[in-house]
Design a protein around this motif. Structure first.
Motif, PDB file in Angstrom:
ATOM      1  N   GLN A  60     -22.241  20.579 121.701  1.00 30.25           N
ATOM      2  CA  GLN A  60     -21.399  19.977 120.510  1.00 30.25           C
ATOM      3  C   GLN A  60     -19.700  19.660 121.141  1.00 30.25           C
ATOM      4  O   GLN A  60     -19.365  18.817 120.188  1.00 30.25           O
ATOM      5  CB  GLN A  60     -21.907  20.763 119.748  1.00 30.25           C
ATOM      6  CG  GLN A  60     -20.724  21.938 119.789  1.00 30.25           C
ATOM      7  CD  GLN A  60     -21.732  23.233 118.509  1.00 30.25           C
ATOM      8  OE1 GLN A  60     -22.681  22.729 117.867  1.00 30.25           O
ATOM      9  NE2 GLN A  60     -20.820  24.075 118.574  1.00 30.25           N
ATOM     10  N   SER A  64     -18.156  12.088 122.777  1.00 30.07           N
ATOM     11  CA  SER A  64     -19.051  10.687 122.645  1.00 30.07           C
ATOM     12  C   SER A  64     -19.001  10.023 123.670  1.00 30.07           C
ATOM     13  O   SER A  64     -17.958   9.948 123.684  1.00 30.07           O
ATOM     14  CB  SER A  64     -19.471  10.663 120.928  1.00 30.07           C
ATOM     15  OG  SER A  64     -19.233  11.552 120.300  1.00 30.07           O
ATOM     16  N   ASP A  84     -31.413  19.966 118.715  1.00 31.22           N
ATOM     17  CA  ASP A  84     -30.418  18.665 119.067  1.00 31.22           C
ATOM     18  C   ASP A  84     -29.835  18.833 120.766  1.00 31.22           C
ATOM     19  O   ASP A  84     -28.370  18.368 120.486  1.00 31.22           O
ATOM     20  CB  ASP A  84     -29.436  21.121 118.917  1.00 31.22           C
ATOM     21  CG  ASP A  84     -29.840  21.086 117.496  1.00 31.22           C
ATOM     22  OD1 ASP A  84     -30.272  19.893 116.326  1.00 31.22           O
ATOM     23  OD2 ASP A  84     -29.687  22.706 116.767  1.00 31.22           O
ATOM     24  N   ASN A  88     -27.691  15.845 121.544  1.00 29.52           N
ATOM     25  CA  ASN A  88     -26.407  15.506 122.147  1.00 29.52           C
ATOM     26  C   ASN A  88     -26.412  15.055 123.210  1.00 29.52           C
ATOM     27  O   ASN A  88     -25.168  14.450 123.702  1.00 29.52           O
ATOM     28  CB  ASN A  88     -25.474  17.226 122.418  1.00 29.52           C
ATOM     29  CG  ASN A  88     -25.612  17.893 121.208  1.00 29.52           C
ATOM     30  OD1 ASN A  88     -24.452  17.074 120.608  1.00 29.52           O
ATOM     31  ND2 ASN A  88     -25.125  19.021 120.519  1.00 29.52           N
ATOM     32  N   ARG A  91     -25.532  11.575 122.593  1.00 27.68           N
ATOM     33  CA  ARG A  91     -24.386  10.850 122.218  1.00 27.68           C
ATOM     34  C   ARG A  91     -23.412  11.469 123.202  1.00 27.68           C
ATOM     35  O   ARG A  91     -22.696  10.267 123.546  1.00 27.68           O
ATOM     36  CB  ARG A  91     -24.052  12.040 120.874  1.00 27.68           C
ATOM     37  CG  ARG A  91     -22.709  11.697 120.593  1.00 27.68           C
ATOM     38  CD  ARG A  91     -22.698  13.092 119.744  1.00 27.68           C
ATOM     39  NE  ARG A  91     -22.834  14.775 120.559  1.00 27.68           N
ATOM     40  CZ  ARG A  91     -21.529  15.465 120.515  1.00 27.68           C
ATOM     41  NH1 ARG A  91     -20.785  14.436 120.836  1.00 27.68           N
ATOM     42  NH2 ARG A  91     -21.595  16.385 121.711  1.00 27.68           N
TER      43      ARG A  91
END
Length: 192
Positions: A60, A64, A84, A88, A91
């Motif tokens: 996280q 990006s 998750d 990620n 992203r």
């Protein structure tokens, strides 16, 4: 699947074998993240840029689209929060490459059916109480998760124990025949 000269993040890179190969053979600018200190130490000893980190909590913090490719090889099933982690990956990278053991393979099913025990094989080494695998999935499970996350599957390979592609056009058949799955993913761009 990785274009020469790309920026690559290898998540769960262990001792850096894949990262080292991609740098030497594809000329990538490579970085790695590895949970075990021993893996980080070995990677750094080899001259690789690898930091200690946890895919479940540390991805996280990456910006990006910081990489062209983010690779998660044989690690998804060992994460606590695979949804998750996959989100990620999509992203952080323009593309993601994910591979995992397919728990829908016919030998896995047969072992459970006949013996009533978890299988131990080259693809799934170690007894159930020693394995790092905590979230088992099949090819069909993974494709469903990609749909839920609006992640596009650009290419998919269903691999047997020799690394031969068994085809993935029919997910039910791929589930039975493939010991491993390999996916090239792209996040669908949505306007903000």
């Amino acid at each position: 699947m990785v274009e020469p000269g790309s920026r690559v993040l290898d998540v769960g890179c262990e001792t850096g074998d894949l990262l080292d190969y991609l740098i030497a053979e594809r000329g990538v600018v490579g970085r790695g993240i590895e949970l075990s200190q021993a893996g980080v130490n070995e990677s750094v000893r080899r001259g690789l840029s690898v930091v200690q980190g946890d895919a479940d909590t540390d991805l996280q913090d990456y910006p990006s689209k910081a990489f062209d490719y983010v690779i998660l090889s044989q690690t998804l099933q060992a994460t606590y929060h695979p949804r998750d982690v996959l989100s990620n990956l999509a992203r952080i990278g323009r593309r993601a490459i994910v591979s995992f053991p397919n728990f829908g393979h016919w030998r896995v099913r047969l072992k459970l059916l006949w013996d009533g025990t978890m299988p131990v094989s080259e693809a799934l080494p170690g007894a159930w109480y020693e394995t790092p695998n905590i979230h088992l999935c099949t090819i069909r499970d993974f494709t469903q998760l990609c749909r839920e996350l609006d992640v596009t599957i650009e290419r998919a390979l269903a691999l047997d124990d020799r690394g031969s592609d068994k085809g993935i056009a029919d997910p039910a058949r791929a589930n039975l025949r493939a010991q491993h799955a390999l996916f090239l993913l792209r996040a669908d761009e949505t306007p903000i």
